[in-house]
Design an enzyme around this catalytic site. Structure first.
Site, short mmCIF file in Angstrom:
data_model
loop_
_atom_site.label_atom_id
_atom_site.label_comp_id
_atom_site.label_asym_id
_atom_site.label_seq_id
_atom_site.Cartn_x
_atom_site.Cartn_y
_atom_site.Cartn_z
N TYR A 56 6.41 8.48 8.16
CA TYR A 56 7.48 7.59 7.68
C TYR A 56 8.25 7.02 8.84
CZ TYR A 56 8.00 7.03 2.73
OH TYR A 56 7.83 6.58 1.46
N GLU A 58 10.93 4.28 8.38
CA GLU A 58 11.86 3.25 7.86
C GLU A 58 12.81 2.79 8.95
OE1 GLU A 58 13.25 5.66 4.69
OE2 GLU A 58 12.32 4.41 3.16
N ASP A 203 3.33 -21.80 6.89
CA ASP A 203 2.54 -20.62 6.50
C ASP A 203 1.17 -20.78 7.14
OD1 ASP A 203 0.97 -18.73 5.30
OD2 ASP A 203 1.67 -19.12 3.26
N THR A 230 -0.77 -14.08 7.42
CA THR A 230 -1.53 -12.85 7.23
C THR A 230 -2.08 -12.47 8.60
OG1 THR A 230 -3.62 -14.00 6.90
CG2 THR A 230 -2.31 -13.55 4.93
N LYS A 233 -7.08 -12.74 8.24
CA LYS A 233 -8.00 -13.86 8.01
C LYS A 233 -8.60 -14.27 9.36
CE LYS A 233 -5.62 -14.94 3.73
NZ LYS A 233 -4.81 -15.89 2.94
N ARG A 239 -5.64 -5.87 7.05
CA ARG A 239 -4.89 -6.57 6.01
C ARG A 239 -3.41 -6.43 6.28
NH1 ARG A 239 -8.55 -7.77 2.91
NH2 ARG A 239 -7.19 -9.25 1.87
C1 LIG Z 1 -3.88 -15.70 1.88
C2 LIG Z 1 -2.61 -16.44 1.88
C3 LIG Z 1 -1.40 -15.82 1.55
C4 LIG Z 1 -1.34 -14.44 0.94
O1 LIG Z 1 -1.80 -13.40 1.70
P1 LIG Z 1 -2.05 -11.97 1.00
O2 LIG Z 1 -2.25 -11.07 2.17
O3 LIG Z 1 -3.21 -12.13 0.11
O4 LIG Z 1 -0.81 -11.61 0.25
C5 LIG Z 1 -0.23 -16.55 1.68
N1 LIG Z 1 -0.26 -17.83 2.09
C6 LIG Z 1 -1.40 -18.48 2.38
C7 LIG Z 1 -1.36 -19.90 2.83
C8 LIG Z 1 -2.62 -17.80 2.27
O5 LIG Z 1 -3.75 -18.46 2.53
#
Ligand SMILES: *Cc1c(COP(=O)(O)O)cnc(C)c1O
Length: 425
Positions: A56, A58, A203, A230, A233, A239
Site C-alpha cells: 500500500y 496511498e 488525449d 494510456t 498502447k 495497462r
Molecule cells: C484507449 C483510450 C482511452 C481509455 O483507456 P483505458 O485504459 O481503456 O481506460 C481513453 N482515451 C483514448 C483516446 C483512448 O484511445
C-alpha cells in the site's frame, strides 16, 4: 527438457492455468492488429510480477500515509522523472489505473459540475470518455462536439470549432482520438483555446509511443496545457494511465489531488514499476526506430488496400491505424469482416465510421493498426503479406479462403516470436 510453465499455478489452480496458457498460445500463434494493443517486454513483465503488488502506498513520493515506502518512492520517482523527460512535461502523475481513469481525474480536476467540454465527435474518431451518452460523465459535465469538415481528407472543421467555442465557452478544448488516422493541427486548437479562455487538453492514449519516439508531433510543443494517456498502447508499457502537465504547477497540483484522494485509493505499485521500465525502454534510441517503423508499416498496408480499391476513411493513414469501410469495399459489415478474420487468426475490431449508414452496434468499418506487429519485428514486406491475406479472406469469404490465410498467419507468427518469454516459452 523444457521446464513447466507457471509451475505453481499448474498445481494450485488448473482452471486459471488453462486459461492463461490458452491466451499465451492465442497471442503467440495469431496476428494482433487491434491498434490499441501491444506486447510488453520481458522486463516489463517481470516488474508486473514483482512483490510491489503487496504494498500500500496511498499518497505520493515523500508524502505517503503508511510506512515502509523506501522502494515505492524510488520506483514512482523514476517513473515520474522518465515520463517528464519522454514528453517534455513539467509534471507527471503516473497513478491513474487506465486511460479512462486519467480522463475522469482530469475532468474533476479542471471542471465544476455543469461546465462544458468541447471534444471530438465520437463517430469521427473520439473516445467514449470524451462524452458518450452511455458514460456517467455526461450526467455531470456538458459535452459539445466538433468533427471533420471532409471525411475524404480528414481535415477538422476548425472554423466551425471556433464558432462553437465562442458560443458555448468551454472550460476545456479536448483533442485526441481512438479511430482517426491523421495528425491534428495542434496550433489551431491552442489558438482557439486561448481565444475563449479554455484549457487545451490532448488525449494522446493512442499515439503516446509515436510522440515519445519522435515519429509524430508533440502537442506540448504547440502549447497544449495537459496531456492524458494510456501507457499500454503504442507506448508499450503495462495497462495503465498517466496525466502530464506542461508547465502549470497550479494545474498539476489540482490533478494530483483529483487522482488521490479525489478518485483512487492505493496506487498499483507493481504497475508503476512496470511503467518506469517501459519509459526507460522508450527513452532508448531503438524506440525511435520502433515508432517510425509503426508508421511505415501502416502506410505499406494502406497502399495494398488502396491498390485493391478499398475505401479508407481520410484516404489512408499518417499514423499507426487504418479505418476501412468494409461495407463499401467488400460488401460486408464490419462485424462480419471481424469474424471472418478472427477465424484466420487475424485480430482487429469493427468500428463506426463517420456518416455510417449502418447501426452503431453493427457498423460498416474495421479498425486495424501496426503497433503490435512492429514489436514482433514486422517490416513493410511482412505487413504487405498480412494485408494480402486479409484481402484474400475478405474477398474469398469461404472455408477454403479462411484455412489458406490461417496457414499464412501461422507461418508469419512463427517467424516473428513475441518478445517476452512469459508468452513464448
Ligand atoms: C484507449 C483510450 C482511452 C481509455 O483507456 P483505458 O485504459 O481503456 O481506460 C481513453 N482515451 C483514448 C483516446 C483512448 O484511445
Amino acid at each position: 527438457m523444457q521446464s513447466v510453465k507457471y509451475p505453481f499455478l499448474t498445481k494450485e489452480d488448473n482452471d486459471v492455468y488453462k486459461a492463461l496458457v490458452g491466451e499465451d498460445a492465442r497471442e503467440r500463434d495469431g496476428l494482433e492488429l487491434i491498434p490499441s494493443e501491444n506486447y510488453v517486454s520481458q522486463a516489463v513483465h517481470e516488474a508486473l510480477a514483482s512483490s510491489l503488488t503487496n504494498k500500500y502506498a496511498e499518497g505520493y513520493p515523500g508524502k505517503r500515509y503508511y510506512g515502509g515506502q523506501e522502494f515505492t518512492d524510488a520506483v514512482e520517482t523514476l517513473a515520474i522523472t522518465r515520463a517528464k523527460k519522454l514528453f517534455g512535461a513539467g509534471y507527471a502523475n503516473v497513478q491513474p489505473l487506465g486511460g479512462a481513469n486519467a480522463n475522469i481525474a482530469m475532468y474533476f480536476a479542471l471542471l465544476s459540475p455543469g461546465d462544458t467540454v468541447l471534444g471530438m465527435e465520437l463517430s469521427h474518431g473520439g473516445h467514449l470518455t470524451h462524452g458518450h451518452p452511455v458514460t456517467y460523465l455526461t450526467k455531470i459535465f456538458n459535452f459539445v462536439r466538433y468533427g471533420m469538415k471532409d471525411i475524404e481528407t480528414g481535415e477538422i472543421d476548425y472554423e466551425e470549432m471556433r464558432r462553437v467555442a465562442r458560443e458555448v465557452k468551454p472550460k476545456i478544448i479536448l483533442a485526441g482520438f481512438s479511430a482517426y488516422p491523421r495528425e491534428l493541427d495542434y496550433a489551431k486548437f491552442v489558438e482557439i483555446a486561448r481565444e475563449v479562455g479554455a484549457i487545451a487538453v490532448m488525449d494522446i492514449a493512442h499515439i503516446a509511443g509515436l510522440i515519445a519516439g519522435g515519429a509524430v508531433k508533440n502537442p506540448f510543443d504547440y502549447g497544449f496545457d495537459i496531456m492524458t494517456t494510456t501507457t499500454h498502447k503504442t507506448l508499450r508499457g503495462p495497462r495503465g494511465g498517466m496525466i502530464l502537465t506542461r508547465e502549470s504547477e497550479d494545474l498539476a497540483k489540482k490533478i494530483n489531488k483529483s487522482v488521490f484522494p479525489g478518485l483512487q485509493g492505493g496506487p498499483h505499485m507493481h504497475n508503476i514499476a512496470a511503467k518506469a521500465v517501459a519509459f526507460h525502454e522508450a527513452l532508448q534510441p531503438s524506440f525511435k526506430n520502433y515508432a517510425s517503423q509503426i508508421i511505415k508499416n501502416a502506410r505499406a498496408m494502406a497502399e495494398v488496400f488502396e491498390k485493391q480499391g478499398a475505401r479508407m476513411i481520410t484516404g489512408g493513414t499518417s499514423n499507426h491505424l487504418i479505418l476501412l469501410d468494409a461495407h463499401t469495399s467488400f460488401g460486408i459489415s464490419g462485424g462480419e469482416a471481424q469474424a471472418l478474420l478472427d477465424r484466420a487468426g487475424i485480430t482487429l475490431n469493427k468500428n463506426v465510421i463517420a456518416n455510417d449508414t449502418r447501426k452503431p452496434m453493427d457498423p460498416s468499418g474495421i479498425r486495424f493498426g501496426t503497433p503490435a506487429l512492429t514489436t514482433r519485428g514486422f517490416i513493410e514486406d511482412d505487413v504487405v503479406q498480412v494485408a494480402t491475406l486479409m484481402i484474400d479472406v475478405l474477398t474469398g469469404r469461404d472455408d477454403g479462403a479462411v484455412a489458406r490465410a490461417r496457414e499464412g498467419v501461422h507461418a508469419l507468427a512463427r517467424q516473428h516470436p513475441i518478445p517476452s518469454s512469459f508468452i513464448h516459452r
